[in-house]
Scaffold this motif. Structure first.
Motif, short mmCIF file in Angstrom:
data_model
loop_
_atom_site.label_atom_id
_atom_site.label_comp_id
_atom_site.label_asym_id
_atom_site.label_seq_id
_atom_site.Cartn_x
_atom_site.Cartn_y
_atom_site.Cartn_z
N LYS A 11 37.81 39.19 45.99
CA LYS A 11 39.25 39.43 45.84
C LYS A 11 40.03 38.13 45.95
CE LYS A 11 41.41 42.91 46.66
NZ LYS A 11 42.16 43.65 45.67
N HIS A 12 39.53 37.19 46.73
CA HIS A 12 40.25 35.95 46.99
C HIS A 12 39.96 34.86 45.96
CE1 HIS A 12 42.40 33.04 49.41
NE2 HIS A 12 41.34 32.25 49.40
N ARG A 13 38.73 34.78 45.46
CA ARG A 13 38.31 33.62 44.67
C ARG A 13 38.02 33.87 43.20
NH1 ARG A 13 33.46 31.80 48.51
NH2 ARG A 13 32.74 30.85 46.57
N VAL A 14 37.75 35.09 42.81
CA VAL A 14 37.32 35.35 41.43
C VAL A 14 38.54 35.65 40.56
CG1 VAL A 14 35.90 36.83 39.96
CG2 VAL A 14 35.06 36.15 42.21
N PRO A 15 38.66 34.97 39.40
CA PRO A 15 39.84 35.16 38.54
C PRO A 15 39.82 36.50 37.80
CG PRO A 15 38.32 33.61 37.54
CD PRO A 15 37.76 33.94 38.89
N ILE A 16 40.35 37.52 38.48
CA ILE A 16 40.48 38.87 37.95
C ILE A 16 41.93 39.28 38.13
CG2 ILE A 16 39.79 41.29 38.17
CD1 ILE A 16 37.16 40.24 39.46
N TRP A 17 42.51 39.85 37.07
CA TRP A 17 43.89 40.30 37.12
C TRP A 17 43.95 41.77 36.78
CZ3 TRP A 17 42.11 35.81 35.16
CH2 TRP A 17 42.61 34.63 35.71
N LYS A 18 44.93 42.46 37.40
CA LYS A 18 45.10 43.86 37.05
C LYS A 18 46.52 44.09 36.58
CE LYS A 18 46.14 45.61 41.69
NZ LYS A 18 45.72 46.55 42.73
N LYS A 19 46.62 45.00 35.63
CA LYS A 19 47.92 45.43 35.13
C LYS A 19 48.09 46.87 35.57
CE LYS A 19 50.75 45.61 30.97
NZ LYS A 19 50.76 45.41 29.50
N GLU A 20 49.14 47.09 36.34
CA GLU A 20 49.44 48.43 36.81
C GLU A 20 50.38 49.11 35.81
OE1 GLU A 20 49.17 47.68 41.59
OE2 GLU A 20 51.14 47.52 40.63
#
Length: 159
Positions: free
Chosen positions: A116-125
């Motif tokens: 959650k802190h380091r991996v480049p993942i984005w979410k669109k709500e």
């Protein structure tokens, strides 16, 4: 099973758990992150996840290998969904098998926290009122972070 991977299809949790089986293991711990129907006062209808996969796979694998070395567990893995997810879908799974339960719990917690802190993942709500908003990965808000690889939709909203 790869230490870290992405999936565009629903996660097969029983298969992942079996792949971490080991006759030397006395314990297994897992974490499932579910898509919930609300966030910060907004009613959520669904989520979309995107990742900078080339970097994310390397960083995710590094995190899992760190957990194995740090906690002395036998096997560990993490799978994260990308694409569109419905309420109740499993967005992320972490599993750890080890000789003892304490190490399994600790490694599992370490992996999900670091992902959650380091991996480049984005979410669109996507919200009930028709609005939507991108939520950037947590590491992007860390002071001194190199923002050269930020997602084009990322903003200051942090979860």
């Amino acid at each position: 099973m790869k230490p870290f991977s992405f999936s565009t299809t629903p996660l097969t949790l029983d298969t992942y758990r079996r792949e971490l089986g080991d006759d030397a293991a006395g314990g297994y711990a897992s974490f499932e992150g579910w898509v919930r129907n609300h966030n910060e006062g907004h009613a959520v209808t669904r989520l979309e996840y995107e990742a900078f996969e080339a970097l994310a796979n390397k960083e995710g694998e590094r995190i899992v290998n760190e957990a194995i070395a740090r906690f002395g567990v036998l096997k560990a893995a993490c799978v994260h969904r990308v694409g569109s997810l419905a309420i109740g879908d499993v967005a992320v799974w972490v599993g750890v098998s080890s000789k003892h339960r304490a190490e399994a719990f600790a490694a599992c917690r370490y992996i999900i926290d670091e992902v959650k802190h380091r991996v480049p993942i984005w979410k669109k709500e996507h919200y009930v009122n028709g609005d939507s908003g991108w939520v950037n990965c947590e590491r992007c808000a860390v002071p001194g972070h190199d923002h050269a690889h930020e997602h084009p939709h990322a903003h200051d909203h942090n979860h």
